[in-house]
Design a protein around this motif. Structure first.
Motif, short mmCIF file in Angstrom:
data_model
loop_
_atom_site.label_atom_id
_atom_site.label_comp_id
_atom_site.label_asym_id
_atom_site.label_seq_id
_atom_site.Cartn_x
_atom_site.Cartn_y
_atom_site.Cartn_z
N ALA A 1 35.98 40.85 33.38
CA ALA A 1 36.31 39.94 34.22
C ALA A 1 37.15 40.58 35.50
N ASP A 2 38.18 41.25 35.17
CA ASP A 2 39.08 41.91 35.97
C ASP A 2 38.08 42.75 37.00
N TYR A 3 37.30 43.52 36.38
CA TYR A 3 36.66 44.59 37.05
C TYR A 3 35.61 43.92 38.07
N LYS A 4 34.91 42.88 37.52
CA LYS A 4 33.92 42.38 38.41
C LYS A 4 34.49 41.61 39.37
N ALA A 5 35.60 41.04 39.23
CA ALA A 5 36.49 40.23 40.35
C ALA A 5 36.77 41.46 41.61
N VAL A 6 37.23 42.54 41.14
CA VAL A 6 37.39 43.44 42.16
C VAL A 6 36.38 44.25 42.95
N MET A 7 35.23 44.21 42.02
CA MET A 7 34.02 44.87 42.56
C MET A 7 33.34 44.00 43.55
N ASP A 8 33.26 42.51 43.28
CA ASP A 8 32.87 41.68 44.07
C ASP A 8 33.56 41.47 45.23
N ALA A 9 34.60 41.38 45.24
CA ALA A 9 35.69 41.37 46.39
C ALA A 9 35.56 42.43 47.44
N THR B 1 53.13 38.30 41.05
CA THR B 1 52.29 37.88 40.08
C THR B 1 50.85 38.63 39.93
N PRO B 2 50.15 38.26 38.88
CA PRO B 2 48.95 39.25 38.56
C PRO B 2 48.10 38.70 40.07
N ASP B 3 48.16 37.74 40.31
CA ASP B 3 46.99 37.17 41.50
C ASP B 3 47.55 37.96 42.69
N GLN B 4 48.76 38.02 42.85
CA GLN B 4 49.37 38.90 44.01
C GLN B 4 48.98 40.18 44.05
N LEU B 5 49.45 40.99 42.95
CA LEU B 5 48.86 42.28 42.52
C LEU B 5 47.39 42.69 42.83
N ARG B 6 46.55 41.84 42.27
CA ARG B 6 45.07 41.89 42.69
C ARG B 6 44.83 41.85 43.98
N ALA B 7 45.46 40.75 44.65
CA ALA B 7 45.27 40.70 46.22
C ALA B 7 45.62 42.24 46.89
N HIS B 8 46.78 42.94 46.31
CA HIS B 8 47.06 44.20 47.00
C HIS B 8 46.10 45.08 46.72
N LEU B 9 45.52 45.09 45.62
CA LEU B 9 44.68 46.09 45.39
C LEU B 9 43.32 46.02 46.13
N ILE B 10 42.88 44.72 46.44
CA ILE B 10 41.66 44.40 47.03
C ILE B 10 42.17 44.91 48.56
#
Length: 409
Positions: A258-266, A210-219
Protein backbone atom coordinates in the motif's frame (compact mmCIF):
# COMPACT_ATOMS: atom_id res chain seq x y z
CA UNK A 1 17.19 -10.97 -14.90
CA UNK A 2 20.53 -9.31 -15.39
CA UNK A 3 22.86 -10.64 -12.69
CA UNK A 4 24.65 -7.78 -10.97
CA UNK A 5 26.84 -7.37 -7.89
CA UNK A 6 27.26 -4.56 -5.40
CA UNK A 7 30.76 -3.11 -5.21
CA UNK A 8 31.83 -0.47 -2.69
CA UNK A 9 34.70 0.89 -4.72
CA UNK A 10 38.48 0.57 -4.52
CA UNK A 11 38.48 -0.15 -0.77
CA UNK A 12 36.08 -3.09 -1.15
CA UNK A 13 37.77 -6.33 -0.06
CA UNK A 14 35.76 -8.17 -2.73
CA UNK A 15 37.57 -7.36 -5.95
CA UNK A 16 36.60 -6.93 -9.58
CA UNK A 17 38.34 -10.24 -10.29
CA UNK A 18 36.14 -11.88 -7.63
CA UNK A 19 33.03 -10.50 -9.32
CA UNK A 20 34.09 -11.88 -12.68
CA UNK A 21 34.73 -15.31 -11.20
CA UNK A 22 31.27 -15.22 -9.64
CA UNK A 23 29.89 -14.82 -13.16
CA UNK A 24 28.20 -11.45 -12.72
CA UNK A 25 27.06 -9.46 -15.73
CA UNK A 26 27.10 -5.93 -14.35
CA UNK A 27 27.99 -3.82 -11.32
CA UNK A 28 25.99 -1.84 -8.77
CA UNK A 29 28.04 0.89 -7.13
CA UNK A 30 28.05 4.50 -5.93
CA UNK A 31 30.38 7.38 -5.14
CA UNK A 32 30.22 6.79 -1.41
CA UNK A 33 32.98 9.29 -0.70
CA UNK A 34 31.02 12.26 -2.06
CA UNK A 35 29.24 14.07 0.80
CA UNK A 36 25.48 13.72 0.79
CA UNK A 37 23.82 16.62 -0.99
CA UNK A 38 26.78 17.47 -3.21
CA UNK A 39 27.00 16.97 -6.98
CA UNK A 40 28.50 13.82 -8.46
CA UNK A 41 30.95 15.31 -10.94
CA UNK A 42 31.53 13.77 -14.40
CA UNK A 43 35.22 13.12 -13.69
CA UNK A 44 34.36 11.12 -10.54
CA UNK A 45 31.77 9.07 -12.43
CA UNK A 46 34.20 8.36 -15.25
CA UNK A 47 36.93 7.38 -12.79
CA UNK A 48 34.64 4.78 -11.21
CA UNK A 49 33.74 3.38 -14.63
CA UNK A 50 37.41 3.18 -15.55
CA UNK A 51 38.24 1.24 -12.37
CA UNK A 52 35.48 -1.27 -13.13
CA UNK A 53 36.79 -1.81 -16.63
CA UNK A 54 40.06 -3.56 -15.64
CA UNK A 55 41.16 -6.55 -13.61
CA UNK A 56 44.09 -6.61 -11.19
CA UNK A 57 46.54 -7.48 -13.98
CA UNK A 58 45.25 -4.71 -16.25
CA UNK A 59 43.20 -6.99 -18.48
CA UNK A 60 39.79 -5.68 -19.58
CA UNK A 61 37.05 -6.87 -17.24
CA UNK A 62 34.16 -6.31 -19.61
CA UNK A 63 32.10 -5.11 -16.64
CA UNK A 64 30.02 -1.95 -16.71
CA UNK A 65 28.34 0.20 -14.07
CA UNK A 66 24.67 -0.72 -14.50
CA UNK A 67 22.87 0.57 -11.40
CA UNK A 68 23.58 3.46 -9.05
CA UNK A 69 23.05 2.44 -5.44
CA UNK A 70 22.62 4.82 -3.88
CA UNK A 71 22.42 8.46 -4.88
CA UNK A 72 21.70 9.60 -1.32
CA UNK A 73 18.71 11.76 -0.44
CA UNK A 74 19.76 14.19 2.28
CA UNK A 75 18.05 14.58 5.63
CA UNK A 76 17.33 18.18 4.62
CA UNK A 77 15.29 16.90 1.64
CA UNK A 78 13.45 14.39 3.80
CA UNK A 79 12.57 17.05 6.37
CA UNK A 80 12.29 19.97 3.91
CA UNK A 81 14.65 22.05 6.03
CA UNK A 82 17.95 23.85 5.53
CA UNK A 83 19.52 23.33 2.11
CA UNK A 84 16.81 20.98 0.80
CA UNK A 85 16.10 22.95 -2.38
CA UNK A 86 19.80 23.20 -3.26
CA UNK A 87 20.19 19.48 -2.54
CA UNK A 88 17.35 18.66 -4.95
CA UNK A 89 19.00 20.81 -7.63
CA UNK A 90 22.28 18.98 -6.99
CA UNK A 91 20.49 15.61 -7.17
CA UNK A 92 19.12 16.59 -10.58
CA UNK A 93 22.56 17.71 -11.75
CA UNK A 94 24.00 14.38 -10.61
CA UNK A 95 21.25 12.61 -12.57
CA UNK A 96 22.23 14.49 -15.72
CA UNK A 97 25.89 13.65 -15.20
CA UNK A 98 25.12 9.97 -14.63
CA UNK A 99 22.93 9.79 -17.72
CA UNK A 100 25.63 11.45 -19.80
CA UNK A 101 27.93 8.60 -18.68
CA UNK A 102 25.38 5.99 -19.80
CA UNK A 103 23.68 5.18 -16.47
CA UNK A 104 19.91 4.61 -16.49
CA UNK A 105 18.90 3.18 -13.08
CA UNK A 106 19.19 4.98 -9.74
CA UNK A 107 18.27 3.29 -6.46
CA UNK A 108 17.66 5.53 -3.43
CA UNK A 109 15.83 5.36 -0.10
CA UNK A 110 13.79 7.73 2.05
CA UNK A 111 14.50 6.24 5.48
CA UNK A 112 15.08 8.87 8.16
CA UNK A 113 18.56 8.98 9.72
CA UNK A 114 19.51 5.27 9.57
CA UNK A 115 19.66 3.24 6.38
CA UNK A 116 19.36 -0.36 7.56
CA UNK A 117 19.34 -1.35 11.22
CA UNK A 118 20.80 -4.51 12.77
CA UNK A 119 21.89 -5.38 16.30
CA UNK A 120 24.42 -8.05 15.24
CA UNK A 121 26.67 -7.89 12.20
CA UNK A 122 28.25 -11.34 12.70
CA UNK A 123 25.66 -13.52 14.45
CA UNK A 124 26.88 -17.13 14.61
CA UNK A 125 24.58 -19.83 13.24
CA UNK A 126 24.66 -23.50 14.20
CA UNK A 127 26.68 -24.44 11.12
CA UNK A 128 29.39 -21.88 11.96
CA UNK A 129 28.36 -19.32 9.34
CA UNK A 130 27.76 -15.78 10.50
CA UNK A 131 25.08 -13.34 9.38
CA UNK A 132 23.43 -10.06 10.26
CA UNK A 133 20.59 -10.15 12.77
CA UNK A 134 17.98 -7.89 14.33
CA UNK A 135 17.26 -8.83 17.94
CA UNK A 136 14.16 -6.96 19.07
CA UNK A 137 15.08 -7.07 22.77
CA UNK A 138 18.64 -5.92 22.17
CA UNK A 139 17.31 -3.06 20.09
CA UNK A 140 14.85 -2.08 22.82
CA UNK A 141 17.70 -2.14 25.34
CA UNK A 142 19.68 0.20 23.12
CA UNK A 143 16.74 2.53 22.54
CA UNK A 144 15.52 2.67 26.13
CA UNK A 145 18.71 2.59 28.17
CA UNK A 146 21.81 3.25 26.02
CA UNK A 147 20.43 5.93 23.72
CA UNK A 148 17.97 6.86 26.49
CA UNK A 149 15.62 8.33 23.90
CA UNK A 150 13.07 10.77 25.26
CA UNK A 151 9.60 9.19 25.25
CA UNK A 152 10.93 5.77 24.22
CA UNK A 153 8.92 3.84 26.84
CA UNK A 154 5.70 4.93 25.14
CA UNK A 155 6.59 2.74 22.17
CA UNK A 156 7.01 -0.51 24.10
CA UNK A 157 4.68 -2.67 26.15
CA UNK A 158 5.79 -3.11 29.80
CA UNK A 159 6.85 -6.72 29.21
CA UNK A 160 9.36 -5.64 26.53
CA UNK A 161 10.70 -2.85 28.74
CA UNK A 162 11.44 -5.36 31.50
CA UNK A 163 13.01 -7.85 29.10
CA UNK A 164 15.17 -5.07 27.71
CA UNK A 165 16.22 -4.02 31.23
CA UNK A 166 17.16 -7.61 32.04
CA UNK A 167 19.05 -7.97 28.74
CA UNK A 168 21.04 -4.81 29.40
CA UNK A 169 22.08 -6.20 32.78
CA UNK A 170 23.73 -9.17 31.02
CA UNK A 171 25.81 -6.93 28.72
CA UNK A 172 29.34 -5.94 29.59
CA UNK A 173 30.78 -2.64 28.38
CA UNK A 174 32.24 -4.21 25.25
CA UNK A 175 28.86 -5.61 24.19
CA UNK A 176 27.13 -2.30 24.85
CA UNK A 177 29.66 -0.51 22.69
CA UNK A 178 29.36 -3.16 19.99
CA UNK A 179 25.55 -2.91 20.01
CA UNK A 180 25.72 0.87 19.73
CA UNK A 181 28.15 0.66 16.82
CA UNK A 182 26.00 -1.91 15.04
CA UNK A 183 22.78 0.09 15.34
CA UNK A 184 24.32 3.34 14.10
CA UNK A 185 26.44 1.62 11.44
CA UNK A 186 24.58 3.65 8.83
CA UNK A 187 24.68 3.56 5.06
CA UNK A 188 26.75 0.67 3.66
CA UNK A 189 29.99 2.02 2.27
CA UNK A 190 29.38 5.59 3.39
CA UNK A 191 32.10 7.69 4.95
CA UNK A 192 29.80 9.13 7.60
CA UNK A 193 29.54 7.46 11.00
CA UNK A 194 27.26 8.78 13.72
CA UNK A 195 27.73 9.08 17.46
CA UNK A 196 24.92 8.76 20.00
CA UNK A 197 24.79 12.54 20.23
CA UNK A 198 24.46 12.74 16.44
CA UNK A 199 21.54 10.31 16.55
CA UNK A 200 19.81 12.30 19.30
CA UNK A 201 20.24 15.52 17.35
CA UNK A 202 18.78 13.96 14.21
CA UNK A 203 15.89 12.46 16.18
CA UNK A 204 15.00 15.85 17.59
CA UNK A 205 14.67 17.18 14.06
CA UNK A 206 12.01 14.54 13.33
CA UNK A 207 9.97 15.16 16.48
CA UNK A 208 7.08 16.79 14.63
CA UNK A 209 7.26 14.91 11.32
CA UNK A 210 4.43 12.38 10.95
CA UNK A 211 4.34 9.51 8.44
CA UNK A 212 1.87 11.47 6.31
CA UNK A 213 4.16 14.48 6.30
CA UNK A 214 7.24 12.42 5.41
CA UNK A 215 5.27 10.76 2.60
CA UNK A 216 4.26 14.20 1.33
CA UNK A 217 7.94 15.21 1.34
CA UNK A 218 8.83 12.10 -0.68
CA UNK A 219 6.10 12.91 -3.19
CA UNK A 220 7.32 16.51 -3.41
CA UNK A 221 10.84 15.24 -4.06
CA UNK A 222 9.62 12.84 -6.75
CA UNK A 223 7.49 15.53 -8.37
CA UNK A 224 10.74 17.47 -8.83
CA UNK A 225 13.09 14.73 -10.02
CA UNK A 226 10.88 12.19 -11.82
CA UNK A 227 9.91 14.34 -14.83
CA UNK A 228 13.61 14.94 -15.47
CA UNK A 229 14.30 11.20 -15.12
CA UNK A 230 11.54 10.50 -17.65
CA UNK A 231 13.00 13.08 -20.03
CA UNK A 232 16.50 11.64 -19.68
CA UNK A 233 15.34 8.03 -20.09
CA UNK A 234 16.29 7.10 -16.52
CA UNK A 235 14.51 4.93 -13.97
CA UNK A 236 14.36 5.79 -10.26
CA UNK A 237 13.62 3.03 -7.77
CA UNK A 238 12.91 3.52 -4.07
CA UNK A 239 14.30 0.93 -1.66
CA UNK A 240 11.96 -0.19 1.13
CA UNK A 241 12.42 0.53 4.82
CA UNK A 242 14.79 -1.92 6.47
CA UNK A 243 13.38 -3.25 8.68
CA UNK A 244 9.86 -2.37 7.49
CA UNK A 245 8.43 -1.25 10.82
CA UNK A 246 8.88 1.84 13.05
CA UNK A 247 12.11 2.28 15.01
CA UNK A 248 13.22 5.03 17.39
CA UNK A 249 9.85 6.73 17.00
CA UNK A 250 10.69 7.61 13.39
CA UNK A 251 8.10 7.54 10.60
CA UNK A 252 8.24 4.64 8.14
CA UNK A 253 6.55 5.15 4.78
CA UNK A 254 7.88 2.47 2.38
CA UNK A 255 7.17 -0.79 4.19
CA UNK A 256 4.14 -2.32 2.46
CA UNK A 257 2.50 -2.73 -0.93
CA UNK A 258 0.00 0.00 0.00
CA UNK A 259 2.90 2.37 0.75
CA UNK A 260 4.41 1.78 -2.67
CA UNK A 261 1.11 2.03 -4.51
CA UNK A 262 0.32 5.38 -2.88
CA UNK A 263 3.64 6.86 -4.00
CA UNK A 264 3.49 5.33 -7.50
CA UNK A 265 -0.04 6.70 -7.97
CA UNK A 266 0.91 10.14 -6.65
CA UNK A 267 3.68 10.55 -9.26
CA UNK A 268 2.32 8.37 -12.02
CA UNK A 269 5.29 8.18 -14.36
CA UNK A 270 7.06 4.98 -15.29
CA UNK A 271 10.37 6.50 -14.20
CA UNK A 272 9.03 6.56 -10.64
CA UNK A 273 9.66 2.99 -9.65
CA UNK A 274 10.50 0.35 -7.09
CA UNK A 275 13.54 -1.48 -5.79
CA UNK A 276 11.81 -4.69 -4.76
CA UNK A 277 13.97 -6.02 -1.92
CA UNK A 278 12.69 -9.40 -0.78
CA UNK A 279 14.81 -9.23 2.36
CA UNK A 280 13.61 -5.87 3.64
CA UNK A 281 9.96 -6.41 2.71
CA UNK A 282 10.22 -10.04 3.82
CA UNK A 283 10.79 -8.96 7.43
CA UNK A 284 7.02 -8.40 7.56
CA UNK A 285 5.02 -11.63 7.43
CA UNK A 286 2.04 -9.76 5.92
CA UNK A 287 3.92 -8.72 2.77
CA UNK A 288 3.02 -10.90 -0.26
CA UNK A 289 6.21 -10.56 -2.29
CA UNK A 290 5.30 -12.61 -5.41
CA UNK A 291 1.94 -10.82 -5.40
CA UNK A 292 3.68 -7.44 -5.22
CA UNK A 293 5.82 -8.44 -8.18
CA UNK A 294 2.74 -9.42 -10.16
CA UNK A 295 0.68 -6.36 -9.25
CA UNK A 296 3.38 -3.67 -9.22
CA UNK A 297 5.83 -5.30 -11.61
CA UNK A 298 5.40 -2.66 -14.30
CA UNK A 299 7.29 -0.23 -12.02
CA UNK A 300 9.91 -2.63 -10.60
CA UNK A 301 13.21 -1.33 -11.97
CA UNK A 302 15.66 -3.17 -9.70
CA UNK A 303 15.63 -6.36 -7.63
CA UNK A 304 17.40 -7.27 -4.40
CA UNK A 305 16.95 -10.99 -3.85
CA UNK A 306 17.74 -12.19 -0.33
CA UNK A 307 15.95 -14.01 2.46
CA UNK A 308 15.30 -13.46 6.13
CA UNK A 309 14.15 -15.95 8.75
CA UNK A 310 11.52 -14.48 11.05
CA UNK A 311 12.13 -15.67 14.60
CA UNK A 312 8.81 -14.28 15.87
CA UNK A 313 5.47 -13.98 14.09
CA UNK A 314 4.50 -10.51 15.32
CA UNK A 315 5.44 -7.30 13.55
CA UNK A 316 8.68 -5.88 14.89
CA UNK A 317 10.07 -9.17 16.11
CA UNK A 318 13.56 -10.59 15.77
CA UNK A 319 14.88 -11.93 12.47
CA UNK A 320 18.17 -12.88 10.87
CA UNK A 321 19.59 -13.00 7.36
CA UNK A 322 18.98 -16.50 6.07
CA UNK A 323 20.66 -18.27 3.18
CA UNK A 324 18.95 -17.25 -0.05
CA UNK A 325 16.74 -20.34 -0.30
CA UNK A 326 16.17 -20.94 3.41
CA UNK A 327 14.13 -18.02 4.78
CA UNK A 328 10.46 -17.12 4.77
CA UNK A 329 10.29 -16.09 1.09
CA UNK A 330 9.68 -18.84 -1.46
CA UNK A 331 12.31 -17.86 -4.02
CA UNK A 332 11.03 -20.27 -6.67
CA UNK A 333 7.61 -18.60 -6.66
CA UNK A 334 9.24 -15.18 -6.47
CA UNK A 335 11.52 -15.75 -9.45
CA UNK A 336 8.63 -17.23 -11.44
CA UNK A 337 6.75 -13.95 -10.92
CA UNK A 338 9.81 -11.98 -12.03
CA UNK A 339 10.25 -14.05 -15.19
CA UNK A 340 6.56 -13.62 -15.99
CA UNK A 341 6.93 -9.83 -15.73
CA UNK A 342 10.02 -9.89 -17.94
CA UNK A 343 8.15 -11.96 -20.55
CA UNK A 344 5.27 -9.47 -20.46
CA UNK A 345 7.69 -6.59 -21.03
CA UNK A 346 9.38 -8.41 -23.86
CA UNK A 347 6.04 -8.96 -25.55
CA UNK A 348 5.37 -5.22 -25.25
CA UNK A 349 8.75 -4.45 -26.79
CA UNK A 350 10.07 -2.64 -23.73
CA UNK A 351 13.78 -1.89 -23.73
CA UNK A 352 13.93 -2.63 -19.99
CA UNK A 353 12.57 -6.16 -20.29
CA UNK A 354 15.60 -7.56 -18.43
CA UNK A 355 15.45 -6.33 -14.82
CA UNK A 356 18.80 -5.91 -13.04
CA UNK A 357 19.03 -8.14 -9.97
CA UNK A 358 21.69 -8.57 -7.35
CA UNK A 359 22.04 -11.26 -4.68
CA UNK A 360 21.57 -9.04 -1.67
CA UNK A 361 23.56 -9.66 1.49
CA UNK A 362 24.84 -13.12 2.24
CA UNK A 363 26.16 -15.19 5.10
CA UNK A 364 29.87 -15.21 5.82
CA UNK A 365 31.05 -18.72 5.03
CA UNK A 366 34.41 -20.41 4.41
CA UNK A 367 37.13 -17.80 3.72
CA UNK A 368 34.64 -14.92 4.11
CA UNK A 369 35.30 -15.12 7.83
CA UNK A 370 38.98 -14.35 7.27
CA UNK A 371 38.47 -11.70 4.60
CA UNK A 372 36.14 -9.56 6.80
CA UNK A 373 34.51 -7.65 3.95
CA UNK A 374 31.71 -5.09 4.29
CA UNK A 375 29.09 -6.54 6.69
CA UNK A 376 26.41 -8.32 4.71
CA UNK A 377 28.49 -8.34 1.53
CA UNK A 378 30.87 -11.32 1.62
CA UNK A 379 32.34 -12.82 -1.53
CA UNK A 380 31.56 -16.52 -1.08
CA UNK A 381 28.23 -16.11 0.71
CA UNK A 382 26.91 -13.93 -2.11
CA UNK A 383 28.42 -16.22 -4.73
CA UNK A 384 26.50 -19.12 -3.16
CA UNK A 385 23.30 -17.06 -3.19
CA UNK A 386 23.80 -15.95 -6.78
CA UNK A 387 24.44 -19.53 -7.89
CA UNK A 388 21.21 -20.68 -6.22
CA UNK A 389 19.16 -17.86 -7.73
CA UNK A 390 20.75 -18.39 -11.13
CA UNK A 391 19.89 -22.08 -10.96
CA UNK A 392 16.23 -21.40 -10.19
CA UNK A 393 15.96 -18.91 -13.05
CA UNK A 394 17.67 -21.29 -15.48
CA UNK A 395 15.39 -24.17 -14.50
CA UNK A 396 12.18 -22.14 -14.73
CA UNK A 397 13.18 -20.69 -18.12
CA UNK A 398 14.28 -24.01 -19.61
CA UNK A 399 12.17 -25.03 -22.66
CA UNK A 400 11.28 -28.34 -21.02
CA UNK A 401 9.94 -26.55 -17.93
CA UNK A 402 8.04 -24.02 -20.05
CA UNK A 403 6.53 -26.79 -22.16
CA UNK A 404 5.53 -28.69 -19.03
CA UNK A 405 3.71 -25.68 -17.64
CA UNK A 406 1.90 -25.14 -20.93
CA UNK A 407 0.76 -28.77 -21.01
CA UNK A 408 -0.47 -28.67 -17.41
CA UNK A 409 -2.47 -25.50 -18.04
Amino acid sequence: MKQTWRWFGPKDLVSIDDMLQAGVEGVVTALHHVPTGEVWQPAEIEERQARLAVMKDGSPSGLTWDVVESLPVSEDIKRQTGDWKRHIDNWKTSMRNLRAAGLEVICYNFMPILDWTRTDLAYRLRNGATCMRFDAIDFAAFDLFILDRRGATEGYVPEIVEKARDRLATMNDARRQELTGNVVFGLPGAAERMTLDDVKTHLAHYDRITPDQLRAHLIDFLAEVTPLAEELGMRLCCHPDDPPFPLLGLPRIMSTEADYKAVMDAVDLRANGITLCTGSLGARADNDLPGMMSRLGDRVHFLHLRNVALEEAHLGGSFHEAAHLEGNTDMVVMIAAILAEEARRQAEGRADCQIPMRPDHGQDILDDQNRKAQPGYPAIGRLKGLAELRGIAAALAHPAAVAGRQLSS
